[in-house]
Design a protein around this motif. Structure first.
Motif, mmCIF file in Angstrom:
data_model
loop_
_atom_site.group_PDB
_atom_site.id
_atom_site.type_symbol
_atom_site.label_atom_id
_atom_site.label_comp_id
_atom_site.label_asym_id
_atom_site.label_seq_id
_atom_site.Cartn_x
_atom_site.Cartn_y
_atom_site.Cartn_z
ATOM 1 N N UNK A 228 79.503 31.362 -28.414
ATOM 2 C CA UNK A 228 79.567 30.547 -27.196
ATOM 3 C C UNK A 228 81.016 30.441 -26.731
ATOM 4 N N UNK A 229 81.634 31.571 -26.329
ATOM 5 C CA UNK A 229 83.074 31.562 -26.028
ATOM 6 C C UNK A 229 83.451 30.677 -24.848
ATOM 7 N N UNK A 234 76.736 24.262 -25.474
ATOM 8 C CA UNK A 234 76.863 23.039 -26.243
ATOM 9 C C UNK A 234 76.163 21.895 -25.517
ATOM 10 N N UNK A 235 76.005 20.800 -26.224
ATOM 11 C CA UNK A 235 75.289 19.649 -25.672
ATOM 12 C C UNK A 235 75.932 19.169 -24.379
ATOM 13 N N UNK A 236 75.094 18.829 -23.398
ATOM 14 C CA UNK A 236 75.569 18.327 -22.118
ATOM 15 C C UNK A 236 75.739 19.387 -21.057
ATOM 16 N N UNK A 237 75.663 20.678 -21.447
ATOM 17 C CA UNK A 237 75.784 21.760 -20.470
ATOM 18 C C UNK A 237 74.410 22.101 -19.884
ATOM 19 N N UNK A 238 74.416 22.775 -18.723
ATOM 20 C CA UNK A 238 73.166 23.142 -18.048
ATOM 21 C C UNK A 238 72.342 24.063 -18.946
ATOM 22 N N UNK A 239 71.026 23.847 -18.947
ATOM 23 C CA UNK A 239 70.123 24.663 -19.755
ATOM 24 C C UNK A 239 70.267 26.146 -19.399
ATOM 25 N N UNK A 240 70.200 27.040 -20.393
ATOM 26 C CA UNK A 240 70.349 28.473 -20.128
ATOM 27 C C UNK A 240 69.378 29.008 -19.083
ATOM 28 N N UNK A 241 68.115 28.551 -19.102
ATOM 29 C CA UNK A 241 67.150 29.093 -18.139
ATOM 30 C C UNK A 241 67.506 28.680 -16.712
ATOM 31 N N UNK A 242 68.059 27.459 -16.539
ATOM 32 C CA UNK A 242 68.477 27.018 -15.203
ATOM 33 C C UNK A 242 69.705 27.809 -14.756
ATOM 34 N N UNK A 243 70.640 27.989 -15.676
ATOM 35 C CA UNK A 243 71.804 28.810 -15.362
ATOM 36 C C UNK A 243 71.379 30.231 -14.999
ATOM 37 N N UNK A 244 70.357 30.721 -15.688
ATOM 38 C CA UNK A 244 69.877 32.075 -15.421
ATOM 39 C C UNK A 244 69.368 32.237 -14.000
ATOM 40 N N UNK A 245 68.572 31.255 -13.536
ATOM 41 C CA UNK A 245 68.076 31.337 -12.162
ATOM 42 C C UNK A 245 69.217 31.225 -11.156
ATOM 43 N N UNK A 331 75.031 27.634 -33.143
ATOM 44 C CA UNK A 331 73.852 26.783 -33.104
ATOM 45 C C UNK A 331 72.674 27.434 -33.826
ATOM 46 N N UNK A 332 71.943 26.579 -34.491
ATOM 47 C CA UNK A 332 70.656 27.025 -35.035
ATOM 48 C C UNK A 332 69.536 26.619 -34.088
ATOM 49 N N UNK A 333 69.890 26.019 -32.954
ATOM 50 C CA UNK A 333 68.915 25.502 -32.011
ATOM 51 C C UNK A 333 68.393 26.627 -31.109
ATOM 52 N N UNK A 334 67.339 26.325 -30.331
ATOM 53 C CA UNK A 334 66.799 27.333 -29.403
ATOM 54 C C UNK A 334 67.777 27.703 -28.283
ATOM 55 N N UNK A 335 68.860 26.937 -28.136
ATOM 56 C CA UNK A 335 69.773 27.181 -27.029
ATOM 57 C C UNK A 335 70.902 28.144 -27.397
ATOM 58 N N UNK A 336 70.941 28.598 -28.625
ATOM 59 C CA UNK A 336 71.991 29.520 -29.043
ATOM 60 C C UNK A 336 71.785 30.891 -28.412
ATOM 61 N N UNK A 340 72.265 40.259 -27.084
ATOM 62 C CA UNK A 340 73.339 40.747 -26.201
ATOM 63 C C UNK A 340 73.047 40.362 -24.753
ATOM 64 N N UNK A 341 71.737 40.244 -24.406
ATOM 65 C CA UNK A 341 71.380 39.816 -23.058
ATOM 66 C C UNK A 341 71.825 38.387 -22.776
ATOM 67 N N UNK A 342 71.661 37.504 -23.772
ATOM 68 C CA UNK A 342 72.126 36.123 -23.615
ATOM 69 C C UNK A 342 73.643 36.080 -23.411
ATOM 70 N N UNK A 343 74.345 36.861 -24.218
ATOM 71 C CA UNK A 343 75.811 36.875 -24.105
ATOM 72 C C UNK A 343 76.259 37.492 -22.783
ATOM 73 N N UNK A 344 75.545 38.521 -22.321
ATOM 74 C CA UNK A 344 75.877 39.128 -21.026
ATOM 75 C C UNK A 344 75.667 38.126 -19.894
ATOM 76 N N UNK A 345 74.595 37.314 -19.981
ATOM 77 C CA UNK A 345 74.350 36.304 -18.963
ATOM 78 C C UNK A 345 75.487 35.289 -18.926
ATOM 79 N N UNK A 346 75.974 34.898 -20.123
ATOM 80 C CA UNK A 346 77.087 33.955 -20.178
ATOM 81 C C UNK A 346 78.335 34.544 -19.528
ATOM 82 N N UNK A 347 78.603 35.829 -19.788
ATOM 83 C CA UNK A 347 79.782 36.477 -19.204
ATOM 84 C C UNK A 347 79.668 36.550 -17.679
#
Length: 591
Positions: A228-229, A234-245, A331-336, A340-347
């Motif tokens: 999570x560079x 982390x807690x308090x940030x927008x959910x990944x699926x919302x960020x994705x849309x 994270x061991x949570x579902x939000x980790x 590589x697709x998750x990391x590409x979305x973050x980038x």
């Protein structure tokens, strides 16, 4: 720290002198020169070469419409410049790798033009080389603007660096304009462009030793955050699926804009004049749509995301499953990030969306004031600049030689004087007061041209009583020329002060972490209203004459003055509330 504090306590002129001795300031002057030289050569002087060739008609010259678009829409590829490294060159530095590469490419393209004689048969390859040089030049502009923000410190301040950059830029305009014309008259166009290309290559090699932003701390922080560079999971940030849309929406809009501009550029390179689109029509119709797609709608999306994050809606919950380490981002949570697709979305999210959420998160509703100020501040000189030569040559009936002396030589000197004065005022009286004064005088000096349109009695009286007319006569001119030179001097000094203050202001409100994208967006908006308003202004000149136009541009400029005062008050209140000077505080990236 003690040295920096002592430096800040010096009088304005002593701080300026100290900054001018700084290594970063010297390279800023060099980079400003490198930014201005190709712009002058491919967007102005090149048309003189085509005209001299005798084989290229005005309609065929329309092929070069794509050159101006490279500068107008340079923000479209700024996210890539902010995040992508050139293989094998990353060790040069985050910004230097792109600056040096672009400068060497520009030098090679200009030198290559010298081996081609422009004609109807060679216009395709000739325009391709010129277009590539313009693209590299616009790319260089984006990265140099980011470099200026990144390397600024307590001695080489953002105000001083901004002023020195513009001085280098204006000197390059003189070299690539008037000096290039003189050289072409004596040595020919091929030799002139080959020499200018070699000059750019020398600048590129010199840039290898320029300082660059220290990104070691940022890289260390990113490596500590592991998967999570950017701290997005982390807690308090927008959910990944919302960020994705949100990313999909912004990505589609930017993709459409890139394809639209790319198709226009390809069509502009057509060898058939009938197939080439009209650049003026494209900018007036598609320009606003591109800005809406790449700035307005993404900004609204970013504002919504920031509002949701502030309200705690659609955010990652604070309670995560055992084994999570919120500090490091593992994270061991579902939000980790699990692929590589998750990391590409973050980038991609970091490149396209975070620059806007950062601006809106820091500025809030003040973003409306900032955008309004950006759209109107330079409109006074930008909107009528295209009609300057028709006014001098057609309306006032000055000769080409008189206009060259008054505008290119004396005018550039007055502009450099204005930039120097602006740099001093930024240090002596502060950024916002200088910004406000610059807006006022840049607008008010349009009244000098209004007077010229009515015969110039007032300007002539000032020139006579100040001794300026006598000086011009002693140097070989006449009273009538002194009148034009006095008006140009007044406007250019005011524009110099305004330009130095405005670049410093823009540089102060962007974050170092997102400087390339944020500055490219804001600086592109600066020319938007002026570009779109030239058609209406031309019609007004035809119908009502120049005097009414100059009165109108003066009144329009006063809107910027009002906005400067509003922004000044906002920053002053923000500074009092935080206990710091607001602009400097705003220049730091938000966590």
């Amino acid at each position: 720290m003690a040295a920096a504090a002592a430096e800040k306590s010096k009088p304005g002129w002593r701080a300026v002198v100290a900054a001018l001795r700084h290594r970063k300031t010297a390279y800023m002057l060099l980079f400003g020169f490198a930014a201005g030289l190709p712009y002058a050569l491919v967007l102005g002087t090149l048309y003189a070469w085509l005209s001299d060739s005798g084989e290229i008609d005005l309609e065929t010259m329309g092929v070069f419409s794509l050159i101006g678009l490279a500068y107008a829409f340079k923000f479209l590829w700024s996210p890539a410049l902010d995040r992508i490294d050139i293989p094998g060159l990353r060790r040069l530095g985050k910004r230097k790798q792109w600056i040096v590469t672009a400068q060497l490419f520009i030098g090679a393209a200009l030198a290559s033009l010298s081996f081609i004689t422009p004609s109807n048969e060679t216009i395709g390859i000739f325009s391709l080389l010129a277009g590539l040089a313009a693209f590299a030049s616009a790319t260089q502009d984006v990265v140099i603007d980011a470099w200026r923000v990144d390397v600024a410190d307590d001695v080489a301040t953002i105000d001083i660096l901004s002023t020195v950059y513009q001085m280098g830029y204006r000197i390059a305009a003189l070299v690539g304009g008037a000096l290039a014309l003189f050289a072409a008259e004596r040595y020919g166009w091929p030799a002139t462009y080959f020499g200018m290309g070699v000059l750019m290559l020398v600048v590129g090699f010199a840039g290898l030793w320029a300082p660059d932003a220290d990104t070691k701390a940022l890289k260390a922080l990113e490596s500590q955050r592991g998967d999570d560079p950017y701290g997005l999971r982390k807690a308090g940030q927008i959910l990944p699926r919302v960020r994705g849309w949100a990313l999909v929406a912004v990505g589609l809009l930017w993709g459409w804009a890139l394809v639209t501009v790319g198709v226009f550029m390809v069509q502009s390179l057509s060898s058939d004049p009938e197939m080439r689109p009209d650049s003026v029509d494209f900018i007036s119709t598609m320009g606003p749509l591109i800005v809406i797609a790449t700035v307005v709608i993404p900004a609204l999306i970013a504002a919504w995301l920031e509002r949701m994050r502030a309200q705690g809606r659609y955010t990652i919950p604070a309670q995560v499953s055992g084994g999570d380490d919120i500090q490091t981002g593992h994270y061991a949570s579902p939000f980790a990030a699990k692929s590589s697709g998750d990391r590409a979305m973050d980038h991609l999210y970091r490149a396209l969306v975070l620059p806007l959420t950062d601006l809106i998160g820091r500025l809030g509703w003040a973003m409306i004031i900032v955008i309004a100020l950006v759209l109107t501040y330079r409109i006074t000189d930008a909107i009528w600049g295209s009609f300057a030569y028709p006014f001098y040559l057609g309306e006032l009936q000055y000769t080409k030689d008189e206009v060259a002396v008054a505008s290119k030589f004396f005018g550039v000197g007055a502009l450099l004087l204005g930039l120097a004065l602006g740099g001093y005022l930024l240090t002596a009286i502060g950024r916002m007061l200088t910004l406000t004064l610059g807006a006022f005088f840049a607008a008010a000096t349009n009244l000098l041209y209004a007077d010229l349109a009515r015969g110039g009695a007032v300007v002539q009286t000032v020139a006579d009583n100040s001794g300026f007319t006598w000086l011009v006569v002693q140097l070989g001119g006449d009273e009538r020329l002194s009148k034009l030179m006095m008006a140009i001097a007044g406007e250019n000094i005011a524009v110099g002060v305004a330009g130095a203050a405005f670049v410093a202001y823009l540089s102060s409100i962007v974050s170092k972490g997102y400087s390339a994208v944020q500055y490219a967006l804001l600086s592109s908006l600066t020319l938007l209203v002026g570009t779109l308003g030239r058609g209406a202004l031309g019609q007004m000149i035809e119908e009502r004459g120049y005097f009414d136009v100059f009165i109108l541009t003066t009144l329009i400029g006063m809107f910027a003055v009002v906005l400067c005062v509003i922004e000044w008050v906002r920053q002053a209140r923000l500074g009092k509330a935080a206990g710091v000077v607001a602009p400097e505080a705003a220049a730091e990236p938000a966590e």
